[in-house]
Write an enzyme that holds these catalytic residues in place. Structure first.
Site, PDB file in Angstrom:
ATOM      1  N   GLU A   6       0.806  -1.225   0.000  1.00  0.00           N
ATOM      2  CA  GLU A   6       0.000   0.000   0.000  1.00  0.00           C
ATOM      3  C   GLU A   6       0.844   1.282   0.000  1.00  0.00           C
ATOM      4  O   GLU A   6       0.500   2.245   0.681  1.00  0.00           O
ATOM      5  CB  GLU A   6      -0.951   0.002   1.212  1.00  0.00           C
ATOM      6  CG  GLU A   6      -1.930  -1.136   1.171  1.00  0.00           C
ATOM      7  CD  GLU A   6      -2.819  -1.208   2.406  1.00  0.00           C
ATOM      8  OE1 GLU A   6      -4.034  -1.334   2.238  1.00  0.00           O
ATOM      9  OE2 GLU A   6      -2.292  -1.149   3.541  1.00  0.00           O
TER      10      GLU A   6
HETATM   11  C1  ACM Z   1      -2.052  -5.399   4.261  1.00  0.00           C
HETATM   12  O1  ACM Z   1      -3.092  -5.878   4.706  1.00  0.00           O
HETATM   13  N1  ACM Z   1      -1.963  -4.102   4.011  1.00  0.00           N
HETATM   14  C2  ACM Z   1      -0.884  -6.217   3.984  1.00  0.00           C
END
Ligand code: ACM
Length: 525
Positions: free
Chosen positions: A337
């Site tokens: 992310e």
């Molecule tokens: C995640 O759940 N951002 C790895």
């Protein structure tokens, strides 16, 4: 009746009553080891029909001079002490004893690997054989599970401690069987982490992944960058006081886990999920300005300054200190992310961080986005969200750690009524958590690509150990079984009966678990 007849009649009466007593006992106390609720389900179980009685005075006898095996013997004695009240003596011997509990490394089937074990129980002897102490330790968990559930209570219980006779032969399907605890969104004490570790050990899991840094907090002391913890560790989601582990406390966790044959995988998430670091040191930001501490739950807004040499000096220092205090082979670098890191910056960043980790003698694990970079041959991609990224990792020859959010995330709610947790990846009832096969879930990912399975617990909404327990139980045993027991031997309808009987063990351990309506939990517990 003449005298002789009277004697005959009396003898017949005695004989029949003796037979009745014997038959009655046999009726009252059948044992069937193959019907015991062992989780994960072992490879094979053969019932003997009788019992070994654990008593005051039963000895734990350790074969030979292995200090490590002796420690497993002491661990077993300690596990059995609170509920029985027995202070079982742990001794060493050079040959197999006639009675007692015997732990040995000789005569094991090498094909069962270091974690495999054989448990043979007769009326006189409980014998645990494995190629390595680790296997004996796994076998000890089976022994705990075939004792009455009250064995897990913290105070002395009335009653007898019978162990059914027979044989268990067992070894795991996957070598990596883990859970993750996010100690960054909310901080959890060393004691909480140890309790979590004990849950993993009971179900023969062997990895605890600690998510040690995120936007909301930095939780591990790095001596060369002290503000990370003094400032970056000073809060958490919702604005609580946060916290961090000193290097001594981390070493204590590593040791405790190691004594349970559980490897700690520490994660420093980067280049995103780094607000706590960016708040602690202005020079980690491209604009040279420290960020404010963050106590919300958004993701994807932070990034290290990937073009700055200061960033790589920082990462080198962090990984050097972390590698030095981590005996396990892996360092997790996150990589997920990083929405505000341009992909053309992300790729060389991940490539360079892999080199830093390798230079400190460790192997990289990263969330599946790292497949955008050029993976080193031994880098592991953790499949959580993207089938495309996971397949790209396989295309580069990488192995996959399976943690698909829609199946394996412990913070996903059970159903719409669950008060804790989130549901962005769906609701995960206990059957859905159990009923999948890592080797067939995602097209392109087959068994030979997979090192194992991990169940992550993110803690945006989880603030204390009771809440951890509620989200973890009863799903954790299912993840443990997926990792240990081959898919062909797993079946929800059969598993849910074994799980139901573990309800009594959860209660004995003081675990506040979710009473899924899909499982017939014991009444009144
Ligand atoms: C995640 O759940 N951002 C790895």
């Amino acid at each position: 009746m003449n005298k002789l007849k009277q004697i005959h009649a009396f003898a017949a009466l005695i004989l029949s009553s003796m037979l009745f007593v014997q038959y009655g006992c046999a009726q009252k106390q059948p044992s069937d080891l193959s019907a015991e609720s062992i989780i994960p389900k072992p490879v094979s179980v053969t019932a003997g029909g009788g019992y070994f009685n654990l008593r005051q005075g039963t000895e734990i006898i350790v074969d030979g001079s292995s200090e490590e095996l002796l420690k497993v013997g002491h661990y077993l004695a300690e596990r059995l002490r609170p509920a029985t009240g027995y202070k079982l003596e742990v001794k060493t011997a050079v040959k197999e004893p006639g009675r007692g509990i015997y732990l040995t490394l000789s005569g094991a089937d090498p094909a069962s690997g270091n974690e495999g074990y054989e448990l043979t129980v007769t009326e006189r002897l409980v014998k645990l054989t494995a190629a390595a102490p680790e296997g004996v330790f796994r076998g000890v968990q089976t022994l705990r599970q075939i004792l009455p559930a009250a064995i897990e209570k913290a105070s002395v219980q009335e009653g007898s401690w019978k162990i059914p006779t027979g044989t268990v032969t067992d070894y795991p399907d996957y070598s990596y069987r883990g859970a993750m605890l996010d100690v960054a969104r909310h901080f959890f004490s060393v004691e909480d982490v140890k309790r979590f570790t004990d849950f993993l050990a009971f179900y023969k899991m062997n990895v605890l992944h600690l998510h040690l840094s995120d936007d909301q907090g930095w939780r591990i002391e790095i001596r060369s960058w002290p503000n990370l913890t003094s400032h970056g560790g000073s809060t958490q989601v919702g604005g609580g006081k946060g916290g961090f582990y000193t290097q001594e406390q981390y070493a204590d966790i590593v040791k405790y886990a190691g004594e349970r044959y559980i490897t700690i995988v520490p994660e420093i998430d980067m280049p995103g999920h780094t607000n706590a670091a960016l708040a602690s040191y202005a020079e980690l930001n491209c604009d040279g300005k420290a960020r404010e501490l963050y106590t919300g739950t958004n993701v994807g807004f932070s990034t290290l300054c990937t073009g700055s040499e200061t960033t790589y000096k920082f990462i080198d220092d962090v990984i050097r200190e972390l590698a030095a205090m981590t005996p396990g082979r892996y360092i997790h670098i996150g990589g997920d992310e990083s929405h505000v890191t341009k992909v053309e910056d992300y790729i060389p960043f991940i490539n360079r961080v892999q080199e830093i980790v390798a230079a400190h003698g460790k192997q990289v694990i990263g969330w599946d986005e790292i497949a955008l970079a050029t993976l080193k041959p031994n880098t592991i991609a953790q499949c959580w969200a993207s089938e495309k990224n996971s397949n790209a990792a396989i295309g580069q020859g990488a192995k996959i750690l399976m943690a698909p959010a829609r199946k394996a995330y412990l913070d996903m709610q059970y159903d719409k009524t669950t008060k804790l947790g989130l549901h962005w990846a769906g609701y995960i009832e206990v059957d859905a958590a159990y009923n999948w096969d890592p080797a067939t879930l995602i097209p392109g990912i087959v068994k030979e690509n997979i090192i194992g399975i991990e169940a992550p617990l993110w803690t945006e909404t989880i603030t204390n150990i009771d809440e951890i327990e509620y989200m973890v139980f009863p799903r954790l045993p299912g993840y443990a079984e997926i990792g240990w027991t081959p898919a062909a031997s797993r079946n929800w309808d059969e598993y849910k009966m074994r799980l139901a009987s573990h309800g009594e063990r959860f209660s004995a351990m003081g675990i506040d678990y979710y009473r899924s309506p899909l499982v017939s939990w014991p009444q009144g517990k």
